[in-house]
Write a protein that holds these residues in place. Sequence first.
Motif, short mmCIF file in Angstrom:
data_model
loop_
_atom_site.label_atom_id
_atom_site.label_comp_id
_atom_site.label_asym_id
_atom_site.label_seq_id
_atom_site.Cartn_x
_atom_site.Cartn_y
_atom_site.Cartn_z
N SER A 77 8.79 31.73 5.52
CA SER A 77 8.79 32.97 6.30
C SER A 77 7.96 34.05 5.62
O SER A 77 7.94 34.17 4.39
CB SER A 77 10.25 33.45 6.44
N LYS A 78 7.22 34.83 6.42
CA LYS A 78 6.47 36.02 5.99
C LYS A 78 5.31 35.71 5.04
O LYS A 78 4.87 36.59 4.31
CB LYS A 78 7.41 37.04 5.34
N VAL A 79 4.81 34.50 5.06
CA VAL A 79 3.71 34.11 4.17
C VAL A 79 2.40 34.10 4.96
O VAL A 79 2.30 33.48 6.02
CB VAL A 79 3.97 32.72 3.55
N LEU A 80 1.38 34.79 4.45
CA LEU A 80 0.06 34.78 5.08
C LEU A 80 -0.52 33.37 5.04
O LEU A 80 -0.48 32.71 4.00
CB LEU A 80 -0.88 35.72 4.34
N HIS A 81 -1.10 32.93 6.17
CA HIS A 81 -1.72 31.61 6.17
C HIS A 81 -2.84 31.53 7.21
O HIS A 81 -2.88 32.32 8.17
CB HIS A 81 -0.69 30.51 6.41
N GLN A 82 -3.71 30.58 6.99
CA GLN A 82 -4.88 30.37 7.84
C GLN A 82 -5.21 28.87 7.81
O GLN A 82 -4.96 28.20 6.81
CB GLN A 82 -6.07 31.17 7.32
N PHE A 83 -5.78 28.35 8.91
CA PHE A 83 -6.19 26.95 8.96
C PHE A 83 -7.66 26.87 9.36
O PHE A 83 -8.08 27.53 10.32
CB PHE A 83 -5.35 26.16 9.96
N THR A 84 -8.44 26.09 8.63
CA THR A 84 -9.83 25.88 8.96
C THR A 84 -10.13 24.38 8.89
O THR A 84 -9.29 23.59 8.43
CB THR A 84 -10.77 26.63 7.99
N SER A 85 -11.33 23.99 9.32
CA SER A 85 -11.72 22.59 9.24
C SER A 85 -13.23 22.49 9.13
O SER A 85 -13.96 23.26 9.76
CB SER A 85 -11.22 21.83 10.46
N ASP A 86 -13.70 21.54 8.33
CA ASP A 86 -15.13 21.29 8.23
C ASP A 86 -15.65 20.64 9.51
O ASP A 86 -16.80 20.87 9.91
CB ASP A 86 -15.43 20.38 7.03
N ASP A 87 -14.82 19.83 10.14
CA ASP A 87 -15.20 19.13 11.36
C ASP A 87 -14.23 19.49 12.48
O ASP A 87 -14.53 20.30 13.35
CB ASP A 87 -15.23 17.63 11.11
N TYR A 88 -13.03 18.92 12.43
CA TYR A 88 -11.98 19.29 13.38
C TYR A 88 -10.65 18.79 12.85
O TYR A 88 -10.58 17.93 11.98
CB TYR A 88 -12.26 18.70 14.76
N GLY A 89 -9.59 19.36 13.38
CA GLY A 89 -8.25 18.92 13.03
C GLY A 89 -7.30 19.16 14.18
O GLY A 89 -7.30 20.24 14.77
N VAL A 90 -6.52 18.14 14.54
CA VAL A 90 -5.50 18.27 15.57
C VAL A 90 -4.16 18.44 14.87
O VAL A 90 -3.79 17.62 14.01
CB VAL A 90 -5.48 17.05 16.50
N MET A 91 -3.42 19.49 15.25
CA MET A 91 -2.23 19.88 14.48
C MET A 91 -1.00 20.04 15.37
O MET A 91 -0.77 21.11 15.94
CB MET A 91 -2.50 21.20 13.75
#
Length: 291
Positions: A77-91
């Motif tokens: 809870s309350k943690v900064l986060h981000q998701f990136t990908s060099d190609d693609y990612g299904v999550m």
Amino acid sequence: MQKILTTDDLRETKQHGQPDFPLQYYLDDTRDFYNNQVDWHWHNEFEIVAVSEGEVICHVGQESFRLKGGEAVFINSKVLHQFTSDDYGVMPNIVFAPIFIAQEQTVIYEKFIAPIEKSTMEYLIFRKDNEWQSRGLELLNTLFQCMSAEEFNELQVRNLLSEAWLIIIEHIRHNLEENKYRNDSNSSSNRVKLMIQYIRAHYMEEIRLEDIAVSANISKNTAMRYFGANIGISPVDYLIRYRIGISCKLLKETSDKISNIADCVGYENTSYFCRLFRKYVGVSPKEYRES
């Protein structure tokens, strides 16, 4: 394109689930987000994100790591986060309130939820080569499959998540720092939130690094360190990127002169604005508008 909507301090504004069922299932694909990037945000809820296809780079708090297909991460809870990908990612992922498992001021909450929610632990990775984590992944995959159906059994979802949670708490309890709870008011993450809030409120004005630091009651060097550790760029770079993002929106949605747009995002010198725009976007403001 999908976009994460946040308040000025990057808290996500979207409601996850309903009051009578505070859990929401999502199937996100980085290709549906601009530049393969699920932007920085945080929320009061817990989040569990798996990767079913491709590969995802997770930026959580001050650390970054990769998740391959079949792996997952729990984000506190309350943690900064981000998701990136060099190609693609299904999550496939779920976002859920702590009370989904147990209400506050109950024995279950105090013994099994609070030790994680209030701890300094920001995330936990699930890898397939670890026996107990592999068991957790099996439960999570079953839960995701259950929720991806048109109709699902709410009790089954709660039981699967509770079983996965029990595995987590049993295996990490000894690593949690007892009686050492997060001080959200003084954490580097919270200081960054305050600085971002200041930038978004004053981007139209002349802003110095010192002004940004003062907004969080810290020194310029500390502001640089906190920004770099939490989101990987400097406060000034964030300010420029935010201004350029606003100017892109104005170029697309209005017919205002470029000089007026430059002034609206804090640049009195139009030539300097155009040089910055080309540096960050790759084309001039005029070319961007025409394209």
